[in-house]
Design a protein around this motif. Structure first.
Motif, short mmCIF file in Angstrom:
data_model
loop_
_atom_site.label_atom_id
_atom_site.label_comp_id
_atom_site.label_asym_id
_atom_site.label_seq_id
_atom_site.Cartn_x
_atom_site.Cartn_y
_atom_site.Cartn_z
N ILE A 182 0.85 -1.19 -0.05
CA ILE A 182 0.02 0.01 -0.01
C ILE A 182 0.86 1.39 -0.02
O ILE A 182 0.68 2.15 -0.78
N ASN A 303 -5.60 2.05 7.16
CA ASN A 303 -6.57 0.89 7.12
C ASN A 303 -7.50 1.10 8.25
O ASN A 303 -7.36 0.56 9.34
N PHE A 338 -7.42 2.11 2.86
CA PHE A 338 -7.82 0.59 2.24
C PHE A 338 -8.59 0.03 3.35
O PHE A 338 -8.69 -0.03 4.55
N CYS A 365 -10.92 -5.91 -0.56
CA CYS A 365 -10.95 -4.75 -0.25
C CYS A 365 -10.65 -3.89 -1.38
O CYS A 365 -10.34 -4.12 -2.60
N LEU A 367 -8.36 -0.21 -2.31
CA LEU A 367 -7.34 0.95 -1.91
C LEU A 367 -8.17 2.13 -2.74
O LEU A 367 -7.84 2.28 -3.78
#
Length: 379
Positions: A182, A303, A338, A365, A367
């Motif tokens: 990420i 996150n 995220f 998920c 991003l």
């Protein structure tokens, strides 16, 4: 020696990131498949890639691939491979197995046939009927997909996400390899501030700092293949010396994290110190509504927690809404969120510039990326 066929495994959606990391390390002959990136190298490259890959799951030796629709096909194909060049007489070699869309559906039976074929191969070299399996560990895997068998040896041991700096964690922590990916996708660089308002155990912050200082993520841990007879120990020493010489710890960091949970900050503090960033990464117990990121043209990478950590979904939604409101006061900042939530844009109050589908374990998920303006160029 002849080049080895190697595999860097990758979580679904991160294959391109792992391929890019390999190319940055100098491996230009990569081939990407679902869940893995193939490349070639030698024994030294096994050490280097285990030490340096940030987003990969493991580094495997590709022993061979062949069609196998019957157990006889599987036995003969496995026995034909050069196990005798890898496994000593005392090797411990458990066999893991997987089968998908193949005629050989019984995984235990497949594992048994592979083990028997390897034993028969080793008997020819060592001239013995008994193998004690009390020596170095070689974890083997047979993967059957569309009737094609792939045989590998795991050089890593524990997954590469186990960096060695985290001895405790918050509920449902983000894996280190995913956090590194990420950060890489955000294109953040050390000349910009970075803030994580839901930092939990601090994984994103630490992975960002390691990238900024060019620290090989595997330097604090050991690997199964370090104990193998056929990989000289001096190659591991060389790879580690190269890694230590590459560290750039004179780069100034502007990395901060906060979390509403004091226990999470305690855990993050321990991890940050173990990783060697006790003076560089700042941590605060703070609700997201009161965050005050310092500087301009910074990057928020986070996150956000869900009901599991905050108690229920309502509180989780409120936290995202508060982040959206806070972002209004920092118009030059970029945001990379995220999350499995499909409502991130709604809670942030704006349309994302880009979304990238990734998998956190088996959870799909996104991003969600909101780009701020780039810093002005220096004259």
């Amino acid at each position: 020696m002849a080049k080895l066929n190697l595999i860097a495994t990758a979580p679904m959606g991160l294959e391109a990131i792992v391929a890019r990391e390999l190319k940055e390390l100098g491996y230009t002959d990569t081939q990407t498949e679902n869940g893995r990136v193939n490349f070639t190298g030698d024994f030294l490259d096994i050490a280097r890639t285990n030490l340096w890959l940030r987003s990969a799951g493991r580094v495997l030796v590709n022993m061979g691939r062949f069609q196998a629709t019957t157990f006889d096909d599987l036995f003969e194909g496995v026995k034909a491979l050069n196990w005798d060049e890898w496994l000593p007489a005392n090797a411990e070699f458990p066999v893991n197995g997987r089968s998908h869309k193949s005629q050989l559906t019984s995984v235990p039976a497949v594992q048994g046939v592979v083990k028997k074929a390897i034993v028969e191969k080793l008997k020819e070299k060592h001239n013995t009927e008994w193998f004690p399996e009390d020596g170095p560990l070689y974890v083997l895997e047979v993967t059957l997909l569309n009737d094609e068998a792939l045989l590998t040896i795991d050089t890593s041991g524990s997954g590469l996400h186990k960096r060695g700096y985290r001895i405790a964690s918050t509920a449902a922590p983000l894996r280190e390899t995913m956090a590194a990916a990420i950060v890489s996708l955000s294109r953040w660089t050390a000349d910009r501030p970075l803030y994580d308002p839901f930092c939990g155990s601090g994984t994103i912050l630490i992975e960002a700092a390691m990238q900024a200082w060019n620290i090989a993520p595997g330097t604090r841990r050991s690997f199964d293949s370090e104990a193998w007879d056929n990989i000289p120990g001096e190659l591991w020493e060389q790879a580690r010396e190269e890694a230590f010489d590459s560290v750039k710890d004179d780069v100034k960091l502007q990395i901060t994290g906060s979390d509403i949970d004091p226990h999470a900050i305690d855990i993050a503090t321990q991890a940050v110190r173990r990783a060697g960033f006790g003076k560089e990464i700042k941590l605060h117990v703070l609700p997201v509504a009161k965050i005050k990121p310092e500087g301009d043209y910074g990057v928020i990478i986070s996150n956000p927690p869900y009901g599991e950590r905050l108690g229920d979904e309502t509180e989780a939604e409120l936290a995202l809404r508060q982040l959206g409101r806070a972002s209004l006061y920092y118009p030059t900042w970029s945001h990379f969120i995220f999350s499995p939530s499909l409502e991130v844009e709604h809670y942030m109050g704006k349309i994302a510039d880009k979304k990238r589908k990734l998998y956190n374990g088996r959870i799909q998920c996104n991003l969600v990326q909101f780009f701020g303006p780039l810093p002005p160029r220096s004259k």
